[in-house]
Design a protein around this motif. Structure first.
Motif, PDB file in Angstrom:
ATOM      1  N   ALA A 312      48.160  80.895  -1.920  1.00 53.62           N
ATOM      2  CA  ALA A 312      49.243  81.517  -2.700  1.00 53.62           C
ATOM      3  C   ALA A 312      50.452  80.580  -2.774  1.00 53.62           C
ATOM      4  O   ALA A 312      50.980  80.311  -3.861  1.00 53.62           O
ATOM      5  CB  ALA A 312      49.649  82.848  -2.064  1.00 53.62           C
ATOM      6  N   GLU A 313      50.864  80.059  -1.633  1.00 56.62           N
ATOM      7  CA  GLU A 313      52.113  79.285  -1.610  1.00 56.62           C
ATOM      8  C   GLU A 313      51.939  77.894  -2.218  1.00 56.62           C
ATOM      9  O   GLU A 313      52.812  77.400  -2.923  1.00 56.62           O
ATOM     10  CB  GLU A 313      52.686  79.201  -0.185  1.00 56.62           C
ATOM     11  N   SER A 314      50.801  77.254  -1.959  1.00 57.99           N
ATOM     12  CA  SER A 314      50.589  75.897  -2.518  1.00 57.99           C
ATOM     13  C   SER A 314      50.607  75.922  -4.040  1.00 57.99           C
ATOM     14  O   SER A 314      51.140  75.016  -4.680  1.00 57.99           O
ATOM     15  CB  SER A 314      49.248  75.316  -2.060  1.00 57.99           C
ATOM     16  N   LEU A 315      49.977  76.975  -4.595  1.00 57.39           N
ATOM     17  CA  LEU A 315      49.941  77.042  -6.058  1.00 57.39           C
ATOM     18  C   LEU A 315      51.335  77.242  -6.641  1.00 57.39           C
ATOM     19  O   LEU A 315      51.701  76.593  -7.632  1.00 57.39           O
ATOM     20  CB  LEU A 315      48.983  78.174  -6.483  1.00 57.39           C
ATOM     21  N   GLU A 316      52.141  78.093  -6.002  1.00 56.94           N
ATOM     22  CA  GLU A 316      53.505  78.329  -6.510  1.00 56.94           C
ATOM     23  C   GLU A 316      54.346  77.051  -6.393  1.00 56.94           C
ATOM     24  O   GLU A 316      55.077  76.686  -7.307  1.00 56.94           O
ATOM     25  CB  GLU A 316      54.190  79.461  -5.719  1.00 56.94           C
ATOM     26  N   VAL A 317      54.226  76.393  -5.247  1.00 57.23           N
ATOM     27  CA  VAL A 317      54.997  75.173  -4.995  1.00 57.23           C
ATOM     28  C   VAL A 317      54.578  74.084  -5.994  1.00 57.23           C
ATOM     29  O   VAL A 317      55.412  73.365  -6.555  1.00 57.23           O
ATOM     30  CB  VAL A 317      54.732  74.738  -3.524  1.00 57.23           C
ATOM     31  N   ALA A 318      53.267  73.977  -6.228  1.00 56.51           N
ATOM     32  CA  ALA A 318      52.761  72.940  -7.134  1.00 56.51           C
ATOM     33  C   ALA A 318      53.228  73.207  -8.568  1.00 56.51           C
ATOM     34  O   ALA A 318      53.661  72.290  -9.273  1.00 56.51           O
ATOM     35  CB  ALA A 318      51.227  72.890  -7.069  1.00 56.51           C
ATOM     36  N   ILE A 319      53.165  74.460  -8.989  1.00 57.64           N
ATOM     37  CA  ILE A 319      53.592  74.798 -10.359  1.00 57.64           C
ATOM     38  C   ILE A 319      55.084  74.467 -10.536  1.00 57.64           C
ATOM     39  O   ILE A 319      55.488  73.874 -11.538  1.00 57.64           O
ATOM     40  CB  ILE A 319      53.273  76.282 -10.669  1.00 57.64           C
ATOM     41  N   ALA A 320      55.891  74.801  -9.526  1.00 54.82           N
ATOM     42  CA  ALA A 320      57.333  74.508  -9.618  1.00 54.82           C
ATOM     43  C   ALA A 320      57.562  72.993  -9.711  1.00 54.82           C
ATOM     44  O   ALA A 320      58.395  72.528 -10.502  1.00 54.82           O
ATOM     45  CB  ALA A 320      58.057  75.098  -8.412  1.00 54.82           C
ATOM     46  N   ALA A 321      56.810  72.217  -8.941  1.00 53.81           N
ATOM     47  CA  ALA A 321      56.989  70.756  -8.949  1.00 53.81           C
ATOM     48  C   ALA A 321      56.591  70.171 -10.306  1.00 53.81           C
ATOM     49  O   ALA A 321      57.263  69.261 -10.820  1.00 53.81           O
ATOM     50  CB  ALA A 321      56.155  70.120  -7.830  1.00 53.81           C
ATOM     51  N   VAL A 322      55.534  70.699 -10.904  1.00 51.15           N
ATOM     52  CA  VAL A 322      55.081  70.169 -12.202  1.00 51.15           C
ATOM     53  C   VAL A 322      56.077  70.560 -13.298  1.00 51.15           C
ATOM     54  O   VAL A 322      56.414  69.747 -14.162  1.00 51.15           O
ATOM     55  CB  VAL A 322      53.650  70.666 -12.535  1.00 51.15           C
ATOM     56  N   GLN A 323      56.562  71.793 -13.235  1.00 49.15           N
ATOM     57  CA  GLN A 323      57.534  72.218 -14.260  1.00 49.15           C
ATOM     58  C   GLN A 323      58.786  71.350 -14.192  1.00 49.15           C
ATOM     59  O   GLN A 323      59.332  70.956 -15.215  1.00 49.15           O
ATOM     60  CB  GLN A 323      57.912  73.686 -14.040  1.00 49.15           C
ATOM     61  N   TRP A 324      59.211  71.043 -12.980  1.00 56.14           N
ATOM     62  CA  TRP A 324      60.405  70.202 -12.842  1.00 56.14           C
ATOM     63  C   TRP A 324      60.108  68.784 -13.341  1.00 56.14           C
ATOM     64  O   TRP A 324      60.936  68.172 -14.032  1.00 56.14           O
ATOM     65  CB  TRP A 324      60.878  70.182 -11.375  1.00 56.14           C
ATOM     66  N   ALA A 325      58.926  68.277 -13.034  1.00 53.60           N
ATOM     67  CA  ALA A 325      58.550  66.932 -13.509  1.00 53.60           C
ATOM     68  C   ALA A 325      58.579  66.882 -15.038  1.00 53.60           C
ATOM     69  O   ALA A 325      59.029  65.895 -15.629  1.00 53.60           O
ATOM     70  CB  ALA A 325      57.167  66.561 -12.980  1.00 53.60           C
ATOM     71  N   MET A 326      58.134  67.960 -15.666  1.00 51.62           N
ATOM     72  CA  MET A 326      58.162  67.995 -17.143  1.00 51.62           C
ATOM     73  C   MET A 326      59.599  67.926 -17.647  1.00 51.62           C
ATOM     74  O   MET A 326      59.909  67.197 -18.590  1.00 51.62           O
ATOM     75  CB  MET A 326      57.478  69.274 -17.657  1.00 51.62           C
ATOM     76  N   LEU A 327      60.471  68.660 -16.983  1.00 50.78           N
ATOM     77  CA  LEU A 327      61.878  68.692 -17.396  1.00 50.78           C
ATOM     78  C   LEU A 327      62.522  67.312 -17.266  1.00 50.78           C
ATOM     79  O   LEU A 327      63.255  66.854 -18.153  1.00 50.78           O
ATOM     80  CB  LEU A 327      62.607  69.706 -16.497  1.00 50.78           C
ATOM     81  N   VAL A 328      62.222  66.630 -16.173  1.00 52.15           N
ATOM     82  CA  VAL A 328      62.792  65.305 -15.913  1.00 52.15           C
ATOM     83  C   VAL A 328      62.338  64.297 -16.984  1.00 52.15           C
ATOM     84  O   VAL A 328      63.001  63.312 -17.244  1.00 52.15           O
ATOM     85  CB  VAL A 328      62.373  64.858 -14.484  1.00 52.15           C
ATOM     86  N   HIS A 329      61.190  64.583 -17.605  1.00 50.63           N
ATOM     87  CA  HIS A 329      60.684  63.690 -18.654  1.00 50.63           C
ATOM     88  C   HIS A 329      61.219  64.054 -20.041  1.00 50.63           C
ATOM     89  O   HIS A 329      60.818  63.436 -21.034  1.00 50.63           O
ATOM     90  CB  HIS A 329      59.154  63.700 -18.664  1.00 50.63           C
ATOM     91  N   GLY A 330      62.084  65.060 -20.122  1.00 50.50           N
ATOM     92  CA  GLY A 330      62.614  65.437 -21.434  1.00 50.50           C
ATOM     93  C   GLY A 330      61.484  65.795 -22.381  1.00 50.50           C
ATOM     94  O   GLY A 330      60.468  66.375 -21.967  1.00 50.50           O
ATOM     95  N   ALA A 331      61.622  65.374 -23.668  1.00 48.39           N
ATOM     96  CA  ALA A 331      60.603  65.728 -24.664  1.00 48.39           C
ATOM     97  C   ALA A 331      59.255  65.086 -24.337  1.00 48.39           C
ATOM     98  O   ALA A 331      58.197  65.648 -24.626  1.00 48.39           O
ATOM     99  CB  ALA A 331      61.066  65.287 -26.048  1.00 48.39           C
ATOM    100  N   GLU A 332      59.320  63.917 -23.690  1.00 50.27           N
ATOM    101  CA  GLU A 332      58.057  63.236 -23.358  1.00 50.27           C
ATOM    102  C   GLU A 332      57.207  64.111 -22.431  1.00 50.27           C
ATOM    103  O   GLU A 332      55.979  64.109 -22.486  1.00 50.27           O
ATOM    104  CB  GLU A 332      58.369  61.892 -22.686  1.00 50.27           C
ATOM    105  N   GLY A 333      57.884  64.876 -21.564  1.00 50.60           N
ATOM    106  CA  GLY A 333      57.175  65.751 -20.638  1.00 50.60           C
ATOM    107  C   GLY A 333      56.416  66.848 -21.356  1.00 50.60           C
ATOM    108  O   GLY A 333      55.449  67.395 -20.827  1.00 50.60           O
ATOM    109  N   TYR A 334      56.893  67.164 -22.560  1.00 51.55           N
ATOM    110  CA  TYR A 334      56.281  68.240 -23.348  1.00 51.55           C
ATOM    111  C   TYR A 334      55.101  67.719 -24.175  1.00 51.55           C
ATOM    112  O   TYR A 334      54.350  68.490 -24.757  1.00 51.55           O
ATOM    113  CB  TYR A 334      57.379  68.838 -24.241  1.00 51.55           C
TER     114      TYR A 334
END
Ligand SMILES: Cc1cc2nc3c(=O)[nH]c(=O)nc-3n(C[C@H](O)[C@H](O)[C@H](O)COP(=O)(O)OP(=O)(O)OC[C@H]3O[C@@H](n4cnc5c(N)ncnc54)[C@H](O)[C@@H]3O)c2cc1C
Length: 394
Positions: A312-334
């Motif tokens: 349960a916790e690893s999946l939530e933590v991983a999803i949060a990390a990936v969402q943040w990584a996408m944000l840091v990449h701006g449009a490229e992350g999308y």
């Protein structure tokens, strides 16, 4: 990890094997074979042999504490490959006493067979008590009827582990090994949001005959086989998710250093540094939880609660990390080309598969707070299980 264990891991999953996996990844990427577990397993045959449940077959194998490194490695490459190493769901066959499933285990371990697990139905996936698929006793075995859905690898597997209730039996949840070639089976494909290409679908069973010797364990043993098998499986899914999160954090680290805005690298902004540190710490904490669960699995300690917590916790933590990584990449992350959006879609599938966070946290609370409050939350008496007993964390 002890020295011996480290050397085992290095011997069985060594630098050459890892290099070959990456070669195989590059060669198969973009081809239909990329999603074929059997193709992967024939290209890198040692992958099938790694699981410790093979030790009774005479194979060299790794314990759970070592296998999680293998799963993490595959999760970092692609979550589509999460079930390629080890025995996959075929591992459940190693949980029953006797030699009756040894030929099947050998065939899975040699890479010529693959097993899908069929639990979920329209009446519910979280609630095993609501399973409607029925096994009616008949001459020489059982006739299975019902409909499973959202099953992974349906078209790629040649063996199905089907959870069904034995008719007229109270608490009759039982596991059956059903060859995909059996008469009375119909497959329907379902389009998925992520983890595409792993042949997701529904399985119709119309009076499918299963000989008695393909009943896995005793009648009514389904709950306990489920709990034991999924404790390992959830731990492996958690390790794959951590691998995917680490890939996303690697992307973020490079981006913070390379991307310039307002006259310098974006990594100089302290709010981004803070977030990077927070995600890195949470991913690391989740990894420690996965490691401690795997060590308990190897010690054969009670770990149903730990595995539920880890997944349960690893999946939530991983999803949060990936969402943040996408944000840091701006449009490229999308952009689909970068691959982060795919990791996110895959993780969203994995978060539901094998138990949603709510349901897993419910099991954690059950282990920590006791049966009474759990039964009250369901509004009914929960099935008593040997596997589900009190767990003290400290
Ligand atoms: C990518 C993927 C792969 C899958 N592979 C397989 C497979 O190979 N084999 C297979 O059999 N199934 C598979 N599944 C199905 C999966 O196991 C189920 O979808 C999952 O267990 C949830 O069941 P459900 O979809 O029926 O949701 P429901 O049980 O209907 O739950 C709906 C919502 O209610 C919440 N909820 C339900 N009960 C409780 C409770 N007691 N307490 C708190 N909240 C609750 C859930 O958290 C969820 O948010 C897969 C699913 C996915 C997405």
């Amino acid at each position: 990890m002890s020295r011996l264990r480290e050397s085992d891991l290095n011997r069985l999953f060594d630098v050459d094997t890892r290099a070959r996996i990456i070669e195989c990844f590059d060669a198969l990427k973009g081809t239909p074979d990329f999603h074929s577990a059997l193709k992967w397993r024939s290209a890198v045959p040692e992958l099938c042999q790694l699981d410790c449940s093979l030790s009774h077959l005479g194979a060299h194998a790794l314990g759970a504490a070592q296998m999680i490194d293998v799963f993490r490695f595959f999760g970092a490459l692609s979550l589509d490959l999460r079930d390629v190493p080890g025995l996959g769901h075929g591992r459940l066959l190693s949980l029953v006493r006797g030699e009756s499933f040894t030929p099947f285990l050998r065939s899975i371990a040699s890479g010529s067979s693959f097993t899908a697990v069929c639990v979920t139905e329209a009446s519910g996936g979280s609630d095993l008590q609501s399973i409607q698929t029925t096994a009616v006793r008949c001459q020489g075995g059982y006739r299975l009827s019902g409909r499973k859905q959202y099953v992974s690898r349906l078209r790629q597997a040649d063996l199905y582990l089907v959870f069904a209730n034995v008719a007229m039996l109270e608490r009759g949840l039982t596991v059956f090994l059903v060859p995909a070639s059996a008469d009375g089976i119909v497959i329907h494909d379902i389009a998925a949001h992520g983890l595409r290409g792993c042949s997701w679908g529904a399985l119709e069973l119309n009076q499918v005959f299963v000989p008695k010797n393909l009943r896995v364990g005793g009648e009514g043993q389904g709950f306990s086989l489920f709990s034991t098998h999924f404790s390992y499986w959830r731990c492996s899914a958690a390790a794959c998710a951590i691998g995917a999160a680490q890939t996303a954090l690697d992307y973020s680290r490079k981006r913070l250093q390379a991307r310039h805005a307002f006259g310098g690298p974006i990594g100089r902004f302290t709010h981004l540094q803070q977030e990077y540190a927070r995600h890195a710490a949470r991913v690391h904490m989740a990894w420690l939880l996965v490691q401690s669960t795997a060590q308990r699995l190897d010690r054969r300690a009670y770990c149903y609660v730990d595995a539920a917590m880890a997944k349960a916790e690893s999946l939530e933590v991983a999803i949060a990390a990936v969402q943040w990584a996408m944000l840091v990449h701006g449009a490229e992350g999308y952009c689909a080309d970068l691959g982060l959006e795919k990791i996110l879609r895959d993780l969203m599938g994995l978060r539901i598969a094998d138990g949603t966070p709510d349901v897993l946290r419910g099991q954690v609370a059950r282990g920590l707070l006791g049966e009474t409050l759990y039964s009250e939350s369901l509004g009914r008496q929960a099935v008593p299980l040997k596997m589900l007993r009190e767990r003290q964390l400290w």
